[in-house]
Scaffold this motif. Structure first.
Motif, PDB file in Angstrom:
ATOM      1  N   LYS A 261       0.981  -1.160   0.014  1.00 37.93           N
ATOM      2  CA  LYS A 261      -0.051   0.189  -0.088  1.00 37.93           C
ATOM      3  C   LYS A 261       0.890   1.168   0.200  1.00 37.93           C
ATOM      4  N   ILE A 262       0.948   2.002  -1.160  1.00 41.19           N
ATOM      5  CA  ILE A 262       1.871   2.954  -1.053  1.00 41.19           C
ATOM      6  C   ILE A 262       0.804   4.346  -0.840  1.00 41.19           C
ATOM      7  N   ASN A 263       1.685   5.526  -0.293  1.00 43.05           N
ATOM      8  CA  ASN A 263       0.944   6.638   0.131  1.00 43.05           C
ATOM      9  C   ASN A 263       1.456   7.728  -0.268  1.00 43.05           C
ATOM     10  N   ALA A 264       0.906   8.923  -0.846  1.00 41.95           N
ATOM     11  CA  ALA A 264       1.705  10.150  -1.364  1.00 41.95           C
ATOM     12  C   ALA A 264       0.749  11.144  -0.695  1.00 41.95           C
ATOM     13  N   THR A 265       1.308  12.467  -0.435  1.00 39.86           N
ATOM     14  CA  THR A 265       0.657  13.717  -0.035  1.00 39.86           C
ATOM     15  C   THR A 265       1.084  14.702  -1.017  1.00 39.86           C
ATOM     16  N   ASP A 266      -0.208  15.868  -1.007  1.00 39.25           N
ATOM     17  CA  ASP A 266       0.218  16.739  -1.549  1.00 39.25           C
ATOM     18  C   ASP A 266      -0.069  18.097  -0.906  1.00 39.25           C
ATOM     19  N   LEU A 267       0.816  19.032  -0.860  1.00 40.09           N
ATOM     20  CA  LEU A 267       0.535  20.327  -0.052  1.00 40.09           C
ATOM     21  C   LEU A 267      -0.306  21.629  -0.597  1.00 40.09           C
ATOM     22  N   ASP A 268      -0.782  21.096  -1.729  1.00 42.73           N
ATOM     23  CA  ASP A 268      -1.889  22.110  -2.140  1.00 42.73           C
ATOM     24  C   ASP A 268      -3.209  21.900  -1.542  1.00 42.73           C
ATOM     25  N   GLU A 269      -4.087  22.592  -1.773  1.00 44.59           N
ATOM     26  CA  GLU A 269      -5.433  22.669  -1.117  1.00 44.59           C
ATOM     27  C   GLU A 269      -6.470  22.319  -2.246  1.00 44.59           C
ATOM     28  N   GLY A 270      -7.513  21.857  -1.691  1.00 44.39           N
ATOM     29  CA  GLY A 270      -8.742  21.451  -2.634  1.00 44.39           C
ATOM     30  C   GLY A 270      -8.466  20.747  -3.525  1.00 44.39           C
TER      31      GLY A 270
END
Length: 823
Positions: A261-270
């Motif tokens: 299970k891979i996981n990524a995050t994004d600092l943007d909004e919406g």
């Protein structure tokens, strides 16, 4: 960038192969050769005969052969010069894929003596595969706000070759905004770096070409077209929690199993923060559908079946893309190692070296070569080999790695067991262990190690005399437990010690014995010889048997009176008392036994007061003779008959002249003799002297007869010598035994080679002595046994046993058996 093809590099590569070959031989103790892949048929590999220390001239006689294990017949040996050459063109990538060292194992087998050599031929890689990218064109979206030095990962190229031929370098087509960055340490990442700020308004799309070069000679290249679109806004790409995920999985994992299970995050909004996951590529590419990913959760699951023996590792490149107007992406790598499970049964190959096995094979002979392989690895691929049933004259001997030889450890005997059936069992060391078995049948071939054997050492044959020439008298038969030519028996007479060719012959194939000429009992009673049996093996073996041929007497001789009937008449002085003996008829018969047993009878035409002893031939008076009633001359006609079938007879005439006492002739007159060889009568004094002598002789004879009778009753044997052995013969009737004339015959013994004259005397010994006494005269009367019955019995008492044989043929024919030491 182009790498020109040069002779110096080629020589350097060949030198490396030679050094590798030398190092391999020093390390393993086996022959090692190297040949380039894609070599044409006939390409020279090595002088294998010379390297193995074999002469070229002995390759064919020793049945030099090469066996390749499960790899195809890629190589052959020229038996004329001992050179190993390429037989089939080899594609190294197809044969060994990405294995660093690709080798074909060969077994070289020679006979006389049997030896097995192990040879490995390494298939050297050539640069015959062009680097290629997963896609011919790659699309990149880059925000114009990205800073100089920003890194954008690219998909690298693949090369099916190995070693230096698979070492890739990259080159980017000339442009002012991007440069190529290759990280050769760590995870060998490849990407673009912005070297000048981007302006979407100036250049919205950049087109560059990425070229990959391998390290082979000649250098091969592959390209991919990069289409770089400059985006505006959304300037934060998703970022994975790990750039590399390392996973281990068992190869027996079922479809649907969670891989990672891979996981990524994004600092943007919406919306720019919402992420979608996808798989960009799977290595190896042909298995790109074996994994699937949930675009919302990032869960990667198995979408097929794994096989460690096919591919033991996978590399997945995953991408996380946000949902902004100008989406940005993040990338990660998932490395999956497949763990082996014991799911492959050992494979077995049996190569027979010596079938069938001669029964005289020496201990240590290798009968078969058994090679075992297991596609699993580690303990799962370690194989042990055993033989069932355990009590066999063979055992398995480990020769090299997973190679075993079936070796003879105990002597063989084809006559006991003609073939051996066994099961070879291969079992690996996995958990649980897996096994395979193979049935092996080893036939045993015959050698000539058994001589022909007769059922008994001596045979006794009875043949009637006067047989027709060429008559079949007996058949000998010898058996040989061998087979084929080794059991093909022929017969012949052993004439080294005594020539038999004029008497007996033997058929070489059937063993039938033939009498070549009529046999005469009166001349020949016994033939003793040897028949030899020889098989057709190489060398041939012989056996022998002793044959004793007894000739049986037939009534073919007429009684012969020993004196002529024309002699002058006998003069008898009357008066003569009753019972007075006038004379005696003597006759001989050349036959034996009953055929020579004579009886005396008065002819039917006789008249007068006469009687004749039935077996003595003595002629005597039945009443008182006087001058008045019986004067004159008379003839007494006596018939002599034997006891044969049919009986044969002769006649004898005794002339008797009766004279008165006053008419007695002078003493010097000639004395008349009777036809039966009766003693003439002289004067009264001589007559009394004769009577006295006869009385003493009769008494002596009576003592002899009583002694013989008592001896025959107390003992069970009377020994008669025949050739090298002894035989006891007792011929019995209801009242006693009989005797026949004292003659000389010949006994031929083929064993001793000598002619042995023997006295043909049979001693008469009555069971119950019967004597008839003439009360008037007082002399012992003839011993008169009655006529023999229809079936006389001959009893032969042998050393170590007794055999009773009934009459063969004829009323008085007596069968005789001579057996040396056999009951």
């Amino acid at each position: 960038m182009v790498f020109p093809r040069g002779g110096i590099s080629l020589r350097r590569q060949l030198l490396q192969l030679v050094l590798l070959h030398t190092a391999w031989e020093m390390g393993s103790g086996q022959l090692h050769y190297s040949v380039l892949e894609e070599s044409q048929h006939g390409t020279f590999v090595g002088r294998i005969a010379q390297d193995l220390g074999l002469q070229v001239s002995e390759l064919v006689p020793r049945m030099f052969r090469v066996v390749s294990k499960g790899r195809g017949d890629y190589f052959e040996v020229n038996l004329q010069n001992g050179i190993l050459f390429v037989n089939l063109q080899i594609d190294r990538e197809e044969l060994c894929a990405k294995i660093p060292v690709c080798a074909v194992h060969l077994e070289v087998i020679v006979d006389k003596p049997l030896r097995v050599f192990h040879v490995e031929v390494e298939i050297a890689d050539i640069n015959d595969n062009t680097p290629f990218f997963p896609a011919k064109e790659e699309l990149l979206l880059i925000l114009e706000s990205r800073l100089v030095g920003s890194f954008f990962p690219l998909e690298g190229a693949l090369d099916a070759d190995v070693g230096i031929n698979a070492q890739l370098n990259y080159q980017l087509s000339p442009n002012e905004h991007f440069m190529l960055d290759v990280q050769k340490s760590g995870d060998n990442s490849l990407g673009l770096i912005i070297k000048k700020s981007l302006e979407r308004e100036d250049i919205p799309v950049h087109r560059v070409v990425l070229t990959a070069f391998d390290g082979g000679e000649p250098v091969l290249t592959g390209t991919v077209h990069l289409m770089i679109t400059v985006l505006d806004v959304n300037d934060n790409p998703p970022v994975f929690s790990q750039s590399v995920y390392k996973i281990q999985m068992l190869e027996n994992a079922s479809s649907g199993t969670l891989v990672a299970k891979i996981n990524a995050t994004d600092l943007d909004e919406g919306v720019n923060k919402e992420i979608s996951y996808s798989i960009r590529s799977v290595t190896p590419p042909k298995l790109n559908t074996i994994f699937k990913i949930d675009p919302n959760t990032g869960q990667i699951r198995l979408n097929g079946e794994l096989d460690y023996e096919g591919t033991n590792s996978y590399e997945i490149r995953a991408e996380a893309t946000d949902k902004g107007g100008y989406p940005l992406s993040g990338h990660c790598k998932i490395l999956i190692d497949i763990l082996d499970v014991n799911d492959n049964v050992p494979e077995m190959l049996v190569t027979f070296l010596l079938v069938p096995v001669p029964e005289d094979s020496s201990l240590g002979t290798e009968v078969a070569l058994i090679s075992i392989s297991d596609r699993d690895s580690g303990a799962n691929g370690q194989v042990n080999c055993s033989l069932r049933p355990p009590l066999l004259p063979f055992k398995l001997v480990s020769t090299f790695k997973n190679y075993f030889s079936l070796t003879l450890v105990e002597p063989l005997d084809r006559e006991q067991i003609t073939e051996y059936r066994m099961v070879v069992i291969a079992r690996d060391e996995g958990t649980p262990p897996l096994s395979a078995s193979s049935s092996v049948v080893v036939p045993i071939s015959d050698v000539n190690d058994n001589a022909p054997i007769f059922a008994q050492p001596t045979y006794t044959i009875f043949v009637k005399e006067n047989n027709p020439p060429g008559a079949h008298i007996f058949t000998v038969s010898a058996s040989d437990p061998d087979v084929a030519e080794n059991a093909l028996v022929s017969y012949w007479l052993d004439e080294k010690l005594w020539p038999l060719s004029s008497y007996i012959s033997v058929h070489s194939e059937s063993g039938k014995l033939y009498a070549l000429q009529p046999l005469d009992y009166e001349e020949l009673k016994l033939l003793e010889f040897q028949v030899r049996a020889k098989d057709s093996g190489l060398p041939s073996l012989c056996g022998n048997v002793t044959i004793q041929v007894f000739v049986l007497d037939e009534n073919d001789n007429t009684p012969v009176v020993s004196q002529s009937v024309e002699e002058p008449p006998a003069l008898i002085v009357i008066p003569v008392p009753s019972g007075h003996m006038l004379g005696k008829i003597r006759a001989l018969d050349a036959d034996s036994g009953y055929n020579a047993w004579l009886r005396y009878e008065l002819h039917e035409g006789n008249s007068g007061p006469w009687r004749v002893g039935l077996y003595s031939g003595e002629i005597s008076t039945t009443r008182m003779l006087d001058e008045v009633e019986d004067g004159g001359s008379q003839n007494v006609l006596v018939v002599v008959k034997d006891h044969g079938k049919p009986p044969m007879s002769a006649t004898a005439t005794l002339s008797v002249s009766l004279v008165a006492n006053s008419q007695a002739i002078k003493t010097d007159a000639r004395l008349p003799r009777t036809a039966g060889n009766a003693k003439p009568l002289a004067d009264t004094a001589n007559l009394y002297l004769i009577i006295a002598i006869c009385s003493v002789s009769s008494l002596f004879l009576l003592v002899i007869l009583v002694y013989v009778a008592l001896r025959c009753q107390s003992e069970e044997k009377e020994v008669m010598m025949y050739g090298p052995g002894t035989a006891t013969l007792v011929c019995a009737s209801e009242v006693g035994s009989w005797s026949y004339s004292n003659r000389h015959s010949r006994i031929l013994a083929g064993v001793s080679g000598e002619t042995c004259p023997k006295s043909d005397l049979m001693v008469f010994s009555p069971n119950t002595p019967v004597f008839a006494v003439n009360r008037d005269v007082g002399n012992a009367k003839d011993l008169v046994p009655p006529s023999p019955g229809e079936n006389e019995v001959a009893e032969l008492l042998l050393q170590g046993g007794a055999v009773t044989i009934s009459e063969i043929s004829g009323q008085q024919d007596i069968s005789m058996i001579k057996v040396n030491g056999i009951n």
